[in-house]
Design an enzyme around this catalytic site. Structure first.
Site, PDB file in Angstrom:
ATOM      1  N   GLY A 481       2.009   7.133   0.110  1.00  0.00           N
ATOM      2  CA  GLY A 481       2.739   6.856   1.339  1.00  0.00           C
ATOM      3  C   GLY A 481       2.484   7.963   2.333  1.00  0.00           C
ATOM      4  N   GLY A 482       3.117   7.837   3.490  1.00  0.00           N
ATOM      5  CA  GLY A 482       2.933   8.842   4.524  1.00  0.00           C
ATOM      6  C   GLY A 482       3.480  10.197   4.109  1.00  0.00           C
ATOM      7  N   PHE A 483       4.303  10.225   3.081  1.00  0.00           N
ATOM      8  CA  PHE A 483       4.988  11.470   2.756  1.00  0.00           C
ATOM      9  C   PHE A 483       4.631  12.015   1.401  1.00  0.00           C
ATOM     10  CE2 PHE A 483       7.523   9.020   5.636  1.00  0.00           C
ATOM     11  CZ  PHE A 483       7.618   9.923   6.665  1.00  0.00           C
ATOM     12  N   VAL A 486       2.964   8.239  -4.786  1.00  0.00           N
ATOM     13  CA  VAL A 486       4.004   7.595  -5.575  1.00  0.00           C
ATOM     14  C   VAL A 486       3.453   7.301  -6.963  1.00  0.00           C
ATOM     15  CG1 VAL A 486       5.596   5.660  -5.696  1.00  0.00           C
ATOM     16  CG2 VAL A 486       4.851   6.488  -3.488  1.00  0.00           C
ATOM     17  N   ASP A 597       7.659   3.131  10.515  1.00  0.00           N
ATOM     18  CA  ASP A 597       6.340   2.932   9.901  1.00  0.00           C
ATOM     19  C   ASP A 597       6.339   1.645   9.085  1.00  0.00           C
ATOM     20  OD1 ASP A 597       3.721   3.429   9.437  1.00  0.00           O
ATOM     21  OD2 ASP A 597       4.036   4.970   7.912  1.00  0.00           O
TER      22      ASP A 597
END
Ligand SMILES: *[C@@H]1O[C@H](CO)[C@@H](O)[C@H](O)[C@H]1NC(C)=O
Ligand SMILES: *[C@@H]1O[C@H](CO)[C@@H](O)[C@H](O)[C@H]1NC(C)=O
Ligand SMILES: *[C@@H]1O[C@H](CO)[C@@H](O)[C@H](O)[C@H]1NC(C)=O
Ligand SMILES: *[C@@H]1O[C@H](CO)[C@@H](O)[C@H](O)[C@H]1NC(C)=O
Ligand SMILES: *[C@@H]1O[C@H](CO)[C@@H](O)[C@H](O)[C@H]1NC(C)=O
Ligand SMILES: *[C@@H]1O[C@H](CO)[C@@H](O)[C@H](O)[C@H]1NC(C)=O
Ligand SMILES: *[C@@H]1O[C@H](CO)[C@@H](O)[C@H](O)[C@H]1NC(C)=O
Ligand SMILES: *[C@@H]1O[C@H](CO)[C@@H](O)[C@H](O)[C@H]1NC(C)=O
Ligand SMILES: *[C@@H]1O[C@H](CO)[C@@H](O)[C@H](O)[C@H]1NC(C)=O
Ligand SMILES: *[C@@H]1O[C@H](CO)[C@@H](O)[C@H](O)[C@H]1NC(C)=O
Length: 798
Positions: A481-483, A486, A597
């Site tokens: 993900g953008g962060f 996972v 997003d």
């Protein structure tokens, strides 16, 4: 090709930019004889604020108000006539003017509808909308003496520089009065004032005149129960000033880092910091009268209500019992709450769709949750689970602390690497200490004990996460993900979970991380991925989610074979589900979350192919530093970004609506927005392609061939239509999510014709933006500032 592309970009971006340039000849002053009619507006000298008439939805009630010019929700910072709306049946005649005695008034033709100011001047008076948002009536015939100013008559919002307090000499008090509901400006149930206490001052909120909440005394920097307002971890924080003299006391604030700062006393009696969308008042939705450690004023409980009983918003229906409706449109939600709280038969309450009136449900023994989320949301009484009194709670607290300490002790023994381990202990201790200071601690216990009610935050130990294998390996990786990546993990008890390892650069301390998480874990909806808890290990922070066996929507939608599994019914179900999830985030969650997003890869699918939105609330966790994660995020996923976000960095719920529109078109066509189509030699993205087809009247060609014949043609065309409405260039033209849902569900509702969407030539724009951002290296996640300094010359230079 390259040149023509640049030219197209030039034209597109050029026309976008023009929309943001303020009219040069905007007027900021009204002089005697001038008339500001219902269609014209006053703009302050620097363009910061706009004044004009506005009409509320579904009525002909019109008000004179002031709002931030740059606020695409046009939230009103001041309203002249909250309780005396003007009927707009004859809009031509309504105007704002100054009469020959120097009084500012709203007139209809030659009849006075309302005097805005009250003091008579020399007749040579002018009214100026200042860049601070203050609308000032000055007497030019008397040294510009101020006859009247809007800052002296606050409504529901406090702007930087505005005073809240009392002038004892004149008896003037500056107070905020809540609106009746989010839509209706009429005076609501709450009033916020600043009052003397000993030799200091405190804020007081009253509900229909009765003490409801107090902030505790001022302590040099802030008020005891209002510390979130000044919390310096916030990128947008506030500098509060409290002034106490013999003749007056007042409170003002200054916002640091935000261009749309204002504090709102909400219709439900909470204090909302609009710059961060954070509720800064420390109680959860309502004060019930049994708690005082957060400033809520205590009152005797009705005999049938217990400590910690509370109302929770649920999409539920009652199997038995009655409902009663009071159509009194001066009632606000909180009036309705009080009524229900005090009535021992009452189990739930709600308001009309415009937030007024009161519906109560009585005598119900059972209710059921409507998983589809379509039943009217109501506040349902939830009885506290334990009635065993405080002592019992303390026993649990003590036991758990002992337990945790024992565990830590054990850990210590097992782990040889001493200094590392001590650091961990320190962090955990600190973390646990933080937790014990909030309500959430009991939640953790409840969770541990009952294993139910997953909306409370659970802390997973690092070892339980790491139990199955030694490290996070790529086979277990579910996605990135953008962060951060996972991973799928299996807990010792066999449960599967998804673990998101947050990039270390989130720049957040533990306290803030925890605060955000507690907020996020309270967001619960069948179309949102459940956050189960978190795990903190040394510098590393991880979020634990429920595991979704069917991966994400893009995995199916854009795959030649797998897309066959998504028939029309499933696809429409996904569209509806995502819409419900977004509506919840925007409207019904306490925080009014903007996702920022939304895209196919952030829509996960459960075993029945029901959609669940992932990564919501992330933007809240990553809100400050200019880190890589954020740069990536803000530049984000270009095809899904609304023009105002891409160009200006401003986002609102309407930016999510834009992304949702792109998603609809992708779901129907089975193609990515970024794939290219050549039509008359013009490079287009999916949005542009859909628009061309629509204009030519052949919208059906957009349909994914994999759908075969099994679809409902009306519904499919309607969905395309709604998709196009969502991607319209101007944010104000786009529908809200609740409008989207009624458009999709009500086949007879006439739809407006879509205007031309914002065309984005996906990949090219993406390259430009990312190189621009990295080279200047200062994008940051500034909510309202400029994100990427794209200029027309940059575009031409390529
Ligand atoms: C608003 O005014 C218009 C024009 O006079 C009228 O047709 C309409 O019925 C009015 N609507 C309401 C809700 O009063
Ligand atoms: C309102 O005023 C503006 C500028 O004075 C004028 O152009 C416009 O026609 C007026 N509108 C109406 C409805 O009178
Ligand atoms: C409004 O102002 C006028 C003077 O311009 C005054 O005669 C009138 O009484 C005022 N009306 C109200 C309701 O105060
Ligand atoms: C007007 O807005 C600009 C840009 O946001 C800001 O720098 C300026 O301080 C504002 N002016 C006032 C008086 O608030
Ligand atoms: C009103 O005041 C302004 C500024 O003092 C002055 O220039 C103007 O002539 C005055 N107008 C009248 C009609 O007195
Ligand atoms: C309070 O009113 C007095 C008298 O009009 C004035 O001199 C003083 O400046 C006022 N104080 C504030 C804080 O506005
Ligand atoms: C906060 O406000 C006070 C008084 O207005 C001012 O002296 C101080 O410099 C401000 N602090 C910051 C960080 O802006
Ligand atoms: C509200 O209800 C009362 C009686 O319950 C009724 O007389 C009145 O007409 C209603 N008002 C509206 C606006 O429906
Ligand atoms: C409607 O509610 C308001 C606010 O509680 C109250 O003051 C008013 O008396 C009510 N009106 C009627 C007709 O009951
Ligand atoms: C709110 O809705 C109710 C019922 O739908 C209606 O009677 C009332 O007039 C509305 N109030 C406003 C201010 O729109």
């Amino acid at each position: 090709m390259k040149t023509s592309l640049s030219l197209t970009l030039f034209a597109i971006f050029g026309s976008l930019c023009l929309n943001y340039i303020l009219p040069v000849d905007a007027i900021s002053t009204i002089r005697p004889g001038d008339r500001l009619n219902s269609t014209s507006q006053l703009v302050s000298g620097g363009g910061n604020f706009t004044l004009g008439f506005f009409t509320i939805k579904e009525t002909n009630f019109s008000y004179l108000g002031i709002w931030y010019t740059a606020d695409d929700q046009s939230r009103k910072v001041w309203v002249a006539n909250p309780d005396a709306p003007v009927n707009m049946n004859d809009p031509v005649a309504i105007s704002l003017t100054i009469d020959n005695e120097g009084i500012l008034k709203i007139v209809s033709g030659d009849n006075t509808v309302m005097n805005v100011s009250d003091e008579v001047g020399t007749g040579n008076t002018t009214a100026v909308l200042q860049d601070s948002g203050n609308f000032v009536l000055m007497d030019a015939g008397a040294d510009n003496r101020i006859l009247w100013q809007s800052f002296d008559h606050p409504t529901n919002r406090l702007l930087p520089g505005m005073k809240l307090g009392v002038n004892f000499t004149t008896g003037q008090s500056w107070t905020l009065t809540s609106w009746l509901s989010d839509e209706v400006p009429a005076s609501g149930a709450f009033r916020l004032s600043l009052e003397r206490i000993q030799d200091s001052g405190q804020l007081v909120i009253r509900l229909r005149g009765k003490d409801y909440w107090t902030s505790g005394p001022w302590n040099d920097q802030t008020f005891q129960f209002l510390q979130t307002l000044t919390a310096s971890y916030n990128m947008f924080h506030n500098n509060l000033t409290f002034t106490s003299t013999i003749d007056s006391i007042y409170f003002t604030f200054q916002s640091i880092g935000s261009s749309l700062s204002m504090l709102e006393l909400t219709p439900d009696g909470e204090i909302l910091d609009d710059a961060t969308s954070l509720f800064v008042s420390p109680y959860e939705k309502f004060c019930y009268g049994y708690e005082s450690d957060n400033g809520c004023v205590t009152s005797a409980l009705p005999s049938c209500r217990g400590n910690k009983d509370k109302f929770e918003l649920k999409s539920a229906y009652f199997v038995d019992g009655d409902s009663n409706y009071d159509n009194n449109s001066s009632l606000s939600l909180s009036d309705c709450m009080k009524r229900c709280w005090n009535d021992c038969n009452c189990d739930a309450f709600a308001s009309n769709s415009n937030g007024t009136g009161c519906i109560t449900w009585t005598g119900g023994k059972q209710y059921q949750i409507d998983e589809s989320g379509q039943t009217v949301q109501k506040y349902v009484l939830v009885k506290a689970k334990k009635s065993k009194g405080r002592a019992w709670i303390w026993v649990i607290v003590a036991l758990s602390v002992v337990l945790v300490l024992v565990l830590l002790g054990l850990l210590r023994h097992l782990n040889r690497r001493k200094h590392k381990q001590e650091e961990e202990k320190r962090l955990r201790d600190e973390y646990i200490h933080q937790l014990t200071e909030t309500d959430s601690f009991k939640d953790v216990n409840e969770m541990e004990n009952t294993g139910r009610e997953g909306h409370n935050l659970k802390i997973f130990s690092f070892s339980s996460i790491m139990a199955a294998t030694n490290d996070f390996s790529s086979e277990n990786k579910l996605g990135k993900g953008g962060f951060g990546p996972v991973y799928k993990r299996k807990l010792l008890d066999g449960r599967e979970i998804a673990v998101k390892r947050l990039s270390r650069t989130s720049g957040q301390g533990l306290v803030e991380f925890k605060n955000e998480l507690i907020l996020i874990s309270k967001l619960q909806h069948t179309n949102l991925v459940r956050v189960l808890g978190c795990c903190i290990h040394e510098e590393e922070k991880m979020l634990i989610y429920e595991y979704m066996p069917n991966k994400s929507l893009d995995f199916f939608l854009f795959d030649k074979e797998k897309k066959e599994l998504l028939d029309w019914r499933k696809r429409f179900n996904i569209i509806e589900g995502v819409a419900q999830g977004l509506l919840y985030l925007h409207k019904y969650s306490r925080m009014r979350v903007i996702h920022r997003d939304l895209k196919a890869s952030n829509v996960l699918l459960d075993e029945n192919m029901n959609p669940k939105i992932a990564d919501f609330g992330m933007a809240r966790i990553f809100k400050q530093n200019e880190t890589e994660a954020i740069t990536n995020r803000v530049v984000g996923t270009y095809g899904y970004m609304s023009p105002e976000y891409a160009m200006e960095g401003t986002f609102s719920i309407k930016s999510d609506v834009f992304s949702f529109g792109v998603l609809i078109l992708e779901i129907i066509s089975g193609r990515r927005n970024s794939s290219f189509y050549n039509l008359d030699d013009r490079p287009l993205n999916l949005v542009g392609y859909a628009w061309e087809l629509w204009k030519e009247g052949v919208a059906l060609e957009l349909k994914d061939p994999a759908l075969g014949d099994g679809y409902n043609i009306t519904l499919l065309l309607r969905s395309i239509h709604v998709g196009l409405l969502c991607v319209q260039e101007s944010a104000t033209d786009r529908p809200t999510m609740s409008e989207v849902i009624s458009m999709l569900n009500n086949e007879t509702l006439p739809l407006p014709a879509p205007k031309q969407p914002a065309f984005f030539t996906g990949r090219q724009a993406l390259e430009l933006t990312s190189s621009e951002t990295t080279s200047t290296g200062k994008s940051g996640n500034n909510q309202y500032g400029s994100v990427n300094n794209l200029t027309i010359s940059d575009m031409g230079a390529r």
